[in-house]
Enzyme design. Structure first.
Site, PDB file in Angstrom:
ATOM      1  N   ALA A 262       0.795  -1.238   0.000  1.00 41.14           N
ATOM      2  CA  ALA A 262       0.000   0.000   0.000  1.00 41.14           C
ATOM      3  C   ALA A 262       0.825   1.285   0.000  1.00 41.14           C
ATOM      4  O   ALA A 262       0.262   2.374   0.136  1.00 41.14           O
ATOM      5  CB  ALA A 262      -1.009   0.040   1.147  1.00 41.14           C
ATOM      6  N   ALA A 263       2.132   1.182  -0.208  1.00 45.24           N
ATOM      7  CA  ALA A 263       2.933   2.417  -0.297  1.00 45.24           C
ATOM      8  C   ALA A 263       2.483   3.243  -1.513  1.00 45.24           C
ATOM      9  O   ALA A 263       2.288   4.464  -1.423  1.00 45.24           O
ATOM     10  CB  ALA A 263       4.414   2.082  -0.402  1.00 45.24           C
ATOM     11  N   GLY A 264       2.306   2.564  -2.646  1.00 48.07           N
ATOM     12  CA  GLY A 264       1.841   3.273  -3.851  1.00 48.07           C
ATOM     13  C   GLY A 264       0.437   3.827  -3.657  1.00 48.07           C
ATOM     14  O   GLY A 264       0.115   4.920  -4.148  1.00 48.07           O
ATOM     15  N   ASP A 265      -0.398   3.099  -2.949  1.00 51.53           N
ATOM     16  CA  ASP A 265      -1.766   3.580  -2.689  1.00 51.53           C
ATOM     17  C   ASP A 265      -1.732   4.817  -1.790  1.00 51.53           C
ATOM     18  O   ASP A 265      -2.515   5.760  -1.978  1.00 51.53           O
ATOM     19  CB  ASP A 265      -2.594   2.488  -2.000  1.00 51.53           C
ATOM     20  CG  ASP A 265      -2.731   1.246  -2.859  1.00 51.53           C
ATOM     21  OD1 ASP A 265      -2.683   1.374  -4.101  1.00 51.53           O
ATOM     22  OD2 ASP A 265      -2.882   0.148  -2.296  1.00 51.53           O
TER      23      ASP A 265
HETATM   24  O1  RIB Z   1      -1.753  -2.151  -3.201  1.00 49.67           O
HETATM   25  C1  RIB Z   1      -1.887  -3.040  -2.122  1.00 49.67           C
HETATM   26  C2  RIB Z   1      -3.184  -3.782  -2.238  1.00 49.67           C
HETATM   27  O2  RIB Z   1      -3.142  -4.607  -3.368  1.00 49.67           O
HETATM   28  C3  RIB Z   1      -3.480  -4.714  -1.089  1.00 49.67           C
HETATM   29  O3  RIB Z   1      -4.144  -4.091  -0.019  1.00 49.67           O
HETATM   30  C4  RIB Z   1      -4.270  -5.818  -1.746  1.00 49.67           C
HETATM   31  O4  RIB Z   1      -5.601  -5.876  -1.357  1.00 49.67           O
HETATM   32  C5  RIB Z   1      -4.132  -5.586  -3.234  1.00 49.67           C
HETATM   33  O5  RIB Z   1      -5.271  -5.061  -3.767  1.00 49.67           O
END
Ligand code: RIB
Length: 315
Positions: A262-265
């Site tokens: 989730a760093a990119g998120d």
């Molecule tokens: O970007 C990370 C995410 O990728 C995770 O939380 C997982 O659910 C996938 O969708």
């Protein structure tokens, strides 16, 4: 350095709509990733709220925006848990459908001691987000400042959201993750900010991305193919941004990473929130990068995403 406009300075928080996936992450940690055919003993297991869409919505909310989520979960315990988690962040979930005959999406994640991960997604209800749902959400999109998409829901729904965002005069962002093939030109022309990682950038541009210099070339290629602005994230090496006619390398902040999930998120959600609040692209990049640097020092997807006040304490 340009000052980041924080929520506390904005009269009304900017509005971000995230269209995307909601997954329950089933996370095992192990010394290393198993080889094909191998059984390996891990060290811990946890179920953690995730999904690229959900993570980006949480990041945008924690980093200063008013957020609406559009997506789908199953009518099961994981779905309820994910929606309740988003609501606890003040995210509007009226556009999250509960699909009676589908399971909530799950992601099976293995994280090794070097903080690398391998992820297998079973989309479940995420695969049921359709163009009709996007068309029905036009008033929500019309009220947004920034529209954010990824590729964990069906492509036609993503394209419909980007097209609607563009038609309504909104800032559109696509984090093309995961991507398996080049996107057609009529996609890229709908995107104000394309935010791939190095693997996705290589896939989309046809240019191998092994260095910031390669990323500059790939970004220019993606611009030629139609994307207005391109930000290629490079993990610990930072990112390369091609904004208008300026290309720049933003080096990474050295941190002790424990989990890069989730760093990119976190970057994408933070960047979107800052733009929605009126920040310049440069300031929005700085905010997103600071947030992502914190997120990798913590385990899990949504629990790792920092709040705006944590960044202010760092400044
Ligand atoms: O970007 C990370 C995410 O990728 C995770 O939380 C997982 O659910 C996938 O969708």
């Amino acid at each position: 350095m340009t000052a980041v406009k924080h929520q506390s300075e904005a009269a009304v928080p900017g509005r971000v709509v995230v269209i995307g996936s909601l997954n329950m992450d089933l996370v095992g940690r192990a010394e290393r990733l198993p080889h094909p055919g191998e059984t390996l003993a891990g060290t811990s297991f946890a179920t953690i709220a995730g999904g690229k869409g959900g993570n980006q919505a949480v990041a945008a909310a924690r980093l200063g925006a008013q957020v609406t989520m559009l997506g789908a979960v199953g009518a099961d315990a994981y779905g309820a848990q994910l929606v309740n988690g988003l609501k606890a962040e003040n995210i509007d979930c009226q556009g999250v459908a509960r699909i009676a005959d589908a399971a909530t999406g799950v992601a099976m994640i293995i994280v090794d001691e070097a903080s690398q991960n391998a992820i297998l997604i079973i989309p479940g209800a995420n695969a049921r987000v359709d163009v009709a749902a996007i068309n029905g959400a036009e008033p929500v999109l019309a009220a947004a400042d920034v529209v954010v998409c990824q590729l964990e829901i069906p492509y036609p729904a993503v394209l419909a959201a980007l097209q609607a965002g563009r038609r309504l005069g909104k800032t559109t962002i696509l984090n093309p993750a995961p991507v398996t093939a080049a996107l057609p030109g009529d996609w890229l022309s709908q995107i104000d900010y394309l935010i791939p990682n190095e693997i996705e950038a290589a896939m989309l541009s046809g240019i191998a991305v092994d260095s910031p210099q390669d990323a500059c070339i790939a970004a220019q290629r993606l611009r030629m193919l139609g994307a207005r602005n391109v930000i290629i994230t490079l993990g610990a090496r930072g990112l390369v941004a091609l904004i208008d006619n300026d290309v720049a390398h933003y080096p990474g902040t050295p941190v002790h990473a424990v989990d890069t999930t989730a760093a990119g998120d976190t970057f994408t959600g933070g960047f979107a929130a800052a733009l929605a609040n009126g920040a310049t692209p440069h300031a929005a990049i700085v905010l997103g990068q600071s947030a992502a640097a914190i997120s990798v020092t913590r385990a899990g997807a949504q629990p790792s995403i920092p709040y705006l006040h944590e960044l202010e304490h760092q400044a």
